[in-house]
Design an enzyme around this catalytic site. Structure first.
Site, PDB file in Angstrom:
ATOM      1  N   ASP A   8      -6.540   4.430  -0.559  1.00 49.47           N
ATOM      2  CA  ASP A   8      -5.019   5.133  -0.269  1.00 49.47           C
ATOM      3  C   ASP A   8      -5.003   5.670  -1.385  1.00 49.47           C
ATOM      4  OD1 ASP A   8      -2.849   6.184   0.280  1.00 49.47           O
ATOM      5  OD2 ASP A   8      -1.637   5.009  -0.615  1.00 49.47           O
ATOM      6  N   GLU A  67      -8.541   7.614   2.785  1.00 48.29           N
ATOM      7  CA  GLU A  67      -7.591   8.960   3.842  1.00 48.29           C
ATOM      8  C   GLU A  67      -7.894  10.510   3.422  1.00 48.29           C
ATOM      9  OE1 GLU A  67      -2.546   9.846   4.020  1.00 48.29           O
ATOM     10  OE2 GLU A  67      -3.267   7.589   3.563  1.00 48.29           O
ATOM     11  N   ASP A 139       0.806   0.787  -1.246  1.00 45.76           N
ATOM     12  CA  ASP A 139       0.211   1.432  -1.288  1.00 45.76           C
ATOM     13  C   ASP A 139      -0.974   0.655  -0.944  1.00 45.76           C
ATOM     14  OD1 ASP A 139       0.980   3.892  -2.715  1.00 45.76           O
ATOM     15  OD2 ASP A 139       1.216   2.574  -3.893  1.00 45.76           O
TER      16      ASP A 139
END
EC number: 3.1.21.10
Length: 173
Positions: A8, A67, A139
């Site tokens: 992430d 991502e 996160d």
């Protein structure tokens, strides 16, 4: 069996999550955050690259999932996010690990069942799916969700292809 590293990305905090996929079973291996301490972007990018490289060295993943960048209202933030993603991707490519990218909505859909899920819902489902005793930082939970999404997507591609190796489409080498 595959070890999957999910990322992430962020220019200040980059979450990572590592899982092992054996058939339909997912096993938690580790997670955490790479926190940058530099004020300048080049220094942060170096810290992200070094941190991801360290995680790769520690866990030896077979796959790397990250991502995708989403375009928000602030173009400058999107640019910094893209640079952070690039640093992480270069670390994976240098280690010769295939890279897959997933949209945030697809990740949430894979983990929670709806693409509009919030961070708390993602965190809860990650804990449930991986049987974690406590909640990882937001996160790190998001990074674990990226890894879970990759595991489910890869498994589906293999099943659709009807063969032992999945599609390489959408990956960098």
């Amino acid at each position: 069996m595959a070890i999957i590293l999910g990322i992430d990305p962020g220019s200040r905090i980059t979450g990572y999550g590592v899982i092992r996929q054996v058939g339909r079973q997912l096993e938690y291996l580790g997670s955490g955050c790479i926190r940058t301490s530099c004020d300048d972007i080049p220094g942060r990018l170096h810290q992200i690259y070094a941190g991801v490289t360290e995680v790769i060295t520690q866990f030896r993943p077979d796959d790397f999932a990250i991502e995708e960048v989403f375009m928000g209202k602030n173009a400058n933030s999107a640019l910094k996010l893209g640079q952070a993603r690039g640093s992480a991707i270069v670390a994976a490519v240098n280690a010769q690990i295939p890279v897959s990218e997933y949209a945030a909505r697809l990740i949430k859909q894979a983990v929670v069942g709806k693409g509009s899920a919030d961070k708390v819902q993602v965190q809860h489902m990650v804990c449930h799916m991986l049987k974690l005793p406590g909640k990882p930082q937001a996160d790190a939970a998001d990074a674990l969700a990226v890894a879970i999404c990759h595991a489910h997507t890869h498994k589906t591609l293999v099943a659709m292809a009807g063969q032992a190796s999945g599609s390489k489409r959408g990956r960098y080498r």
